[in-house]
Each structure stands twice: as structure tokens, then as C-alpha cells.
Design a protein around this motif. Structure first.
Motif, PDB file in Angstrom:
ATOM      1  N   MET A   1       0.760  -0.999   0.025  1.00  0.00           N
ATOM      2  CA  MET A   1      -0.052   0.042   0.102  1.00  0.00           C
ATOM      3  C   MET A   1       0.705   1.513  -0.141  1.00  0.00           C
ATOM      4  O   MET A   1       1.892   1.408   0.886  1.00  0.00           O
ATOM      5  CB  MET A   1      -0.984   0.000   0.991  1.00  0.00           C
ATOM      6  CG  MET A   1      -1.811   1.135   1.403  1.00  0.00           C
ATOM      7  SD  MET A   1      -2.987   1.129   0.162  1.00  0.00           S
ATOM      8  CE  MET A   1      -3.963  -0.334   0.436  1.00  0.00           C
ATOM      9  N   SER A   2       0.503   2.146  -1.010  1.00  0.00           N
ATOM     10  CA  SER A   2       1.264   3.437  -0.951  1.00  0.00           C
ATOM     11  C   SER A   2       1.325   4.108   0.434  1.00  0.00           C
ATOM     12  O   SER A   2      -0.171   4.069   0.835  1.00  0.00           O
ATOM     13  CB  SER A   2       0.992   4.210  -2.011  1.00  0.00           C
ATOM     14  OG  SER A   2       1.134   3.578  -3.430  1.00  0.00           O
TER      15      SER A   2
ATOM     16  N   PRO B   1      -7.341  -3.066  -4.547  1.00  0.00           N
ATOM     17  CA  PRO B   1      -7.521  -3.222  -5.965  1.00  0.00           C
ATOM     18  C   PRO B   1      -6.329  -2.602  -6.959  1.00  0.00           C
ATOM     19  O   PRO B   1      -5.822  -1.590  -6.488  1.00  0.00           O
ATOM     20  CB  PRO B   1      -9.017  -2.473  -6.238  1.00  0.00           C
ATOM     21  CG  PRO B   1      -8.995  -1.814  -4.847  1.00  0.00           C
ATOM     22  CD  PRO B   1      -8.176  -2.420  -3.892  1.00  0.00           C
ATOM     23  N   ARG B   2      -6.211  -3.029  -7.961  1.00  0.00           N
ATOM     24  CA  ARG B   2      -5.290  -2.688  -8.900  1.00  0.00           C
ATOM     25  C   ARG B   2      -5.428  -1.090  -9.335  1.00  0.00           C
ATOM     26  O   ARG B   2      -4.589  -0.299  -9.387  1.00  0.00           O
ATOM     27  CB  ARG B   2      -5.278  -3.411 -10.284  1.00  0.00           C
ATOM     28  CG  ARG B   2      -4.101  -3.047 -11.157  1.00  0.00           C
ATOM     29  CD  ARG B   2      -4.141  -3.889 -12.472  1.00  0.00           C
ATOM     30  NE  ARG B   2      -4.016  -5.374 -12.092  1.00  0.00           N
ATOM     31  CZ  ARG B   2      -3.673  -6.240 -12.937  1.00  0.00           C
ATOM     32  NH1 ARG B   2      -3.947  -6.308 -14.082  1.00  0.00           N
ATOM     33  NH2 ARG B   2      -3.316  -7.604 -12.362  1.00  0.00           N
TER      34      ARG B   2
ATOM     35  N   PHE C   1     -12.329   1.306  -8.790  1.00  0.00           N
ATOM     36  CA  PHE C   1     -13.190   0.453  -7.804  1.00  0.00           C
ATOM     37  C   PHE C   1     -14.178   1.469  -6.997  1.00  0.00           C
ATOM     38  O   PHE C   1     -15.452   1.090  -6.742  1.00  0.00           O
ATOM     39  CB  PHE C   1     -12.129  -0.155  -6.571  1.00  0.00           C
ATOM     40  CG  PHE C   1     -12.817  -0.742  -5.310  1.00  0.00           C
ATOM     41  CD1 PHE C   1     -13.283  -1.966  -5.800  1.00  0.00           C
ATOM     42  CD2 PHE C   1     -13.067  -0.349  -4.254  1.00  0.00           C
ATOM     43  CE1 PHE C   1     -13.967  -2.941  -4.639  1.00  0.00           C
ATOM     44  CE2 PHE C   1     -13.483  -1.152  -3.194  1.00  0.00           C
ATOM     45  CZ  PHE C   1     -14.136  -2.120  -3.520  1.00  0.00           C
ATOM     46  N   VAL C   2     -13.780   2.477  -6.695  1.00  0.00           N
ATOM     47  CA  VAL C   2     -14.764   3.186  -5.972  1.00  0.00           C
ATOM     48  C   VAL C   2     -15.627   4.275  -6.701  1.00  0.00           C
ATOM     49  O   VAL C   2     -16.697   4.589  -6.352  1.00  0.00           O
ATOM     50  CB  VAL C   2     -13.994   4.476  -4.739  1.00  0.00           C
ATOM     51  CG1 VAL C   2     -14.840   5.162  -4.169  1.00  0.00           C
ATOM     52  CG2 VAL C   2     -13.042   3.490  -3.977  1.00  0.00           C
TER      53      VAL C   2
ATOM     54  N   TRP D   1      -6.966   6.272  -2.563  1.00  0.00           N
ATOM     55  CA  TRP D   1      -5.958   5.562  -1.285  1.00  0.00           C
ATOM     56  C   TRP D   1      -6.809   4.721  -0.548  1.00  0.00           C
ATOM     57  O   TRP D   1      -8.210   4.611  -0.518  1.00  0.00           O
ATOM     58  CB  TRP D   1      -5.363   6.736  -0.637  1.00  0.00           C
ATOM     59  CG  TRP D   1      -6.363   7.604   0.315  1.00  0.00           C
ATOM     60  CD1 TRP D   1      -6.373   7.308   1.808  1.00  0.00           C
ATOM     61  CD2 TRP D   1      -7.000   8.520  -0.248  1.00  0.00           C
ATOM     62  NE1 TRP D   1      -7.416   8.234   1.919  1.00  0.00           N
ATOM     63  CE2 TRP D   1      -7.784   8.970   1.065  1.00  0.00           C
ATOM     64  CE3 TRP D   1      -7.132   9.366  -1.249  1.00  0.00           C
ATOM     65  CZ2 TRP D   1      -8.539  10.230   0.808  1.00  0.00           C
ATOM     66  CZ3 TRP D   1      -8.012  10.557  -1.427  1.00  0.00           C
ATOM     67  CH2 TRP D   1      -8.596  10.817  -0.259  1.00  0.00           C
ATOM     68  N   GLY D   2      -6.143   4.084   0.472  1.00  0.00           N
ATOM     69  CA  GLY D   2      -6.853   3.046   1.295  1.00  0.00           C
ATOM     70  C   GLY D   2      -6.152   2.698   2.242  1.00  0.00           C
ATOM     71  O   GLY D   2      -4.846   2.753   2.467  1.00  0.00           O
TER      72      GLY D   2
END
Length: 426
Positions: free
Chosen positions: A1-2, A311-312, A317-318, A338-339
Motif C-alpha cells: 500500500m502506498s 484493487p489494482r 473500484f470506488v 487511497w486506502g
């Protein structure tokens, strides 16, 4: 995750934070805090204000976890409604919980005390996904008024346009005591206040284990720290910390759920989307939550994943969830996605307590922007010898997820998927 301090909207608009050194050698102090999110920072600051010498250890950078990845919504209370708390715990405990979790606003108090510039705005709307949800919301608002003299406004469907330009919802409840803010800038404000109060912060410093005793020892990257007290505030990463003589395995009490947010480019018609500038969260189990940033972006969170693999394309996705609520901006440019993980307990109430000289607070279950600051301050109160308010939250029921190390997460995922399915059918 970034790292959200680099790649999220919050990171892109964050105030300057001076990088803190790594631990280099053994130390001794009154209090060691493990975790540099809202809970750990507020606990460290409150302890220093009481005259304790404090060292805070953060595995990454401050606000790296859920404190820097959330939707920025300030929602009074807990995941349970006030009426549910009274039904299960009785009027006396309900009064105490309400006084702490609804009437207190420690975030606003800290913002005012330290002059923290974090785009704080007032107003929160819970939007009803179904007519039945609206009926339940209306009953809760009436209960809050009659039982606690607490102001919240029932908003029928015909009046929802004053808050949101979407025909998707069946009414709601508007709480002027709620609101929204820039979470990383709030964390940076807490961190700077903690440094000014004398807290020593080490970043890039993972805590490996805690050995309890009359003088606990925290083993960390770069050295061991002996202290009178330890505060464990690592939330989703609690299971990474081995706790020895305490007998705790705190990671068993939560499972991580991945939440994702997007931020659009600044919108010329942003005020028309949310005319009252309130933060909004809807009533579904897998909820949508959204608000406007200070520079008129829509920050939107929607959907959950029970896999730790993101997700890629987070924006892709959102986006469908955003488009369902606001079809008029379905094709809006998305600048950030982000997540991160939210630690969720079995009953969605936070898990707070102590074992000897080790205090802990985690499992805020996606409802933590206000109560995390409160938890940190209550731990400092208890450490200083006044535990009455701390005991109110420490007395909340908790039990570990079943299944042990290997089955705990799959079994929890099955249950969560069932509730998500009910949303779609419902």
C-alpha cells in the motif's frame, strides 16, 4: 500500500512535518507509547502535559495507519446508537457513555488549544438508505431529545436537498455537533504539540515486543526502552507486537477491513452537491461516506474488501459507488485514490483496557476520529491516578474472534460478507 502521506489527497495537501529520528540505543522514561496515530499522539501529549517523560515509537511515519487514511468524518458517539447502549447496559452506564462519547469533543478542544489548522467544519448527516432506516433514524433522534436533551434534526426526504443533491436517500438525521476535518493535518498538529510538550518521537521504529513487570521493557528496532507504563495504540498492527508476561494477544480481538477513498479534482459545482457542507455517511452496513474538502473536491469512500490486497485501480473500484449517489459527476476526474485497514471488533465497540502497567486501545471499527483522541486522553488520566472515566470505556464488553490464528480472519470475513449481502438485497 502506498504511503498516504505521499500519495493520498491528505498527503498531497499536508502541512510540513519534520521527520523524526530513529531510535539509536537503549532508553528509560515514564511512558512508552507504541503507535503514532490519533490514539498514540493524544495519549503521548496528555501524558506529557501531566509531567510524565514520554517516548513515542512509530513503525512508519505519524498518521501512517487509519488515522491518515480515513474519510475525515467526525461522528459523535460509538457504532452503537445511544438507545442500543441503554438497552444492553442500563441507564447508568448509558449516561456515562453518552457524556463521554456524545457530549465531549476532544478533537475540537485540541484544535482550539493548539491552533491546529486542519479545515475543521461542523455538521454531519446520517442518510437513510431505506424507508425503514429512516424510521429507525427518526426514532433515535426523538430518543436523544427526550432522554438526553441532545439536539439532532430529523430531515425528511422532501428536505434532503438542503444537504445533498441526490435522490437516493429516504431522509436522515443531521447532527450539528458532528463535522469533518483534514486528518493528517490534525495528526501533524497533535505531533507538533507533543514535541513542544517534551515528547520524544521516533519514526521508522518498529516495536517488536513488550515484557511486562514492575518496569516494563519495550523491545524495538534500535534499542530497548524501560518504562513505568506502556501504551499500545497500534490498531490494525497490534498483532505484530508480542506481549509477554501480560498474557495479551490483542490481535485476536480485531480483524482488518480494507476501506478505500477517492478525491475528485476540484469541482465547479461542488457546493450544489452538498449545500450545507456537512459530512455524510449512509445507513448501510457497507456504507458510503463523503464530504467536500476545503478546496472543493468530493472525498468519497465506498465499498469494502476483505482481502488485504488492494484493487489494482482504487479510483475505478470506488467510482461506481460515487456515481450511484451522484450520477451528475459520474465521469468527474479523480485525482487521488487511497486506502488502508480499519481494525474491527466482534461487536464494533472499541477494545480499551489495561493489564498491569500496560494500557491499550484499538478496534475503533471505522468510528474513531473523535473517540481515539478521547481514548488517549483517558489513558493519561488513568495513568495519573484518576481512572473513573477510563473505566467507562474499559468496561465495554469484548471477546476475541473465534478461529485462532489461521481461521479467525476467514470466519470473520464470512460474517461480514453476509451483512454486505443483506445491503444488496435490502
Amino acid at each position: 500500500m502506498s504511503d498516504p502521506l505521499t500519495y493520498s489527497y491528505y498527503g498531497g495537501s499536508a502541512h510540513r512535518w519534520p521527520a523524526q529520528p530513529r531510535l539509536d540505543g537503549d532508553r528509560q522514561c515514564d511512558v512508552v507509547v507504541i503507535g503514532g496515530g490519533f490514539t498514540g499522539l493524544s495519549a503521548a501529549l496528555a501524558c506529557a502535559e501531566r509531567g510524565f517523560s514520554v517516548v513515542l515509537l512509530e513503525k512508519e511515519k505519524i498518521a501512517f495507519g487509519a488515522s491518515g487514511r480515513n474519510g475525515g468524518q467526525l461522528i459523535p458517539g460509538l457504532r452503537w446508537t445511544a438507545s442500543e447502549l441503554e438497552k444492553d447496559f442500563g441507564p447508568q452506564r448509558a449516561d456515562a457513555l453518552f457524556d463521554l462519547c456524545w457530549r465531549q469533543n476532544p478533537v475540537r478542544a485540541r484544535i482550539e488549544k493548539h491552533g491546529i489548522n486542519c479545515d475543521q467544519k461542523s455538521g454531519h448527516l446520517e442518510a437513510a438508505w431505506t424507508p425503514a432506516d429512516f424510521d429507525a433514524t427518526r426514532r433515535e433522534a426523538e430518543y436523544l431529545s427526550a432522554r438526553f436533551n441532545y439536539r439532532s434534526d430529523v430531515v425528511p426526504k422532501s428536505d434532503m436537498g438542503a444537504h445533498i443533491d441526490s435522490g437516493l436517500y429516504h431522509g436522515g438525521i443531521y447532527d450539528p455537533q458532528g463535522g469533518h476535518f483534514h486528518p493528517i493535518n490534525y495528526a501533524i498538529g497533535l505531533g507538533k504539540a507533543a514535541l513542544a510538550a517534551g515528547v520524544t518521537i521516533f519514526e521508522d521504529c518498529r516495536a517488536f515486543g513488550v515484557e511486562d513487570g514492575l518496569q516494563p521493557v519495550v523491545s524495538a528496532l534500535g534499542g530497548d526502552i524501560r518504562a513505568k507504563h506502556v501504551i499500545m495504540a497500534a490498531d490494525s498492527w497490534m498483532s505484530d507486537i508480542w506481549t509477554g508476561n501480560v498474557g495479551l494477544r490483542l490481535g485476536r480481538y480485531t480483524v482488518p477491513i480494507m476501506n478505500y477513498n477517492i478525491a475528485t479534482a476540484p469541482l465547479p459545482d461542488a457546493d450544489a452537491l452538498l449545500p450545507s457542507d456537512a459530512a455524510v455517511a449512509d445507513s448501510r452496513f457497507v456504507l458510503n461516506y463523503f464530504r467536500l474538502s476545503a478546496d472543493k473536491r468530493l472525498i468519497f469512500g465506498g465499498g469494502e474488501r476483505y482481502s488485504q490486497t488492494p484493487p489494482r485501480d482504487i479510483a475505478a473500484f470506488v467510482r461506481p459507488f460515487m456515481a450511484q449517489v451522484f450520477p451528475q459527476i459520474a465521469e468527474a476526474k479523480i485525482d487521488y485514490g487511497w486506502g488502508g485497514a480499519v481494525a474491527v471488533t466482534m461487536n464494533r465497540l472499541p477494545h480499551i483496557g489495561r493489564r498491569g502497567n500496560v494500557f491499550f486501545a484499538h478496534g475503533f471499527s471505522g468510528h474513531g476520529a473523535l473517540v481515539t483522541t478521547l481514548a488517549g486522553e483517558l489513558i493519561a488520566e488513568a495513568m495519573a491516578g484518576t481512572a473513573e472515566r477510563f473505566d467507562v470505556l474499559a468496561g465495554l464488553p469484548s471477546r476475541p474472534f473465534p478461529g485462532g490464528k489461521w481461521l479467525r480472519r476467514p470466519l470473520a470475513t464470512l460474517g461480514l460478507l453476509w451483512y454486505a449481502l443483506r445491503d444488496r438485497l435490502g
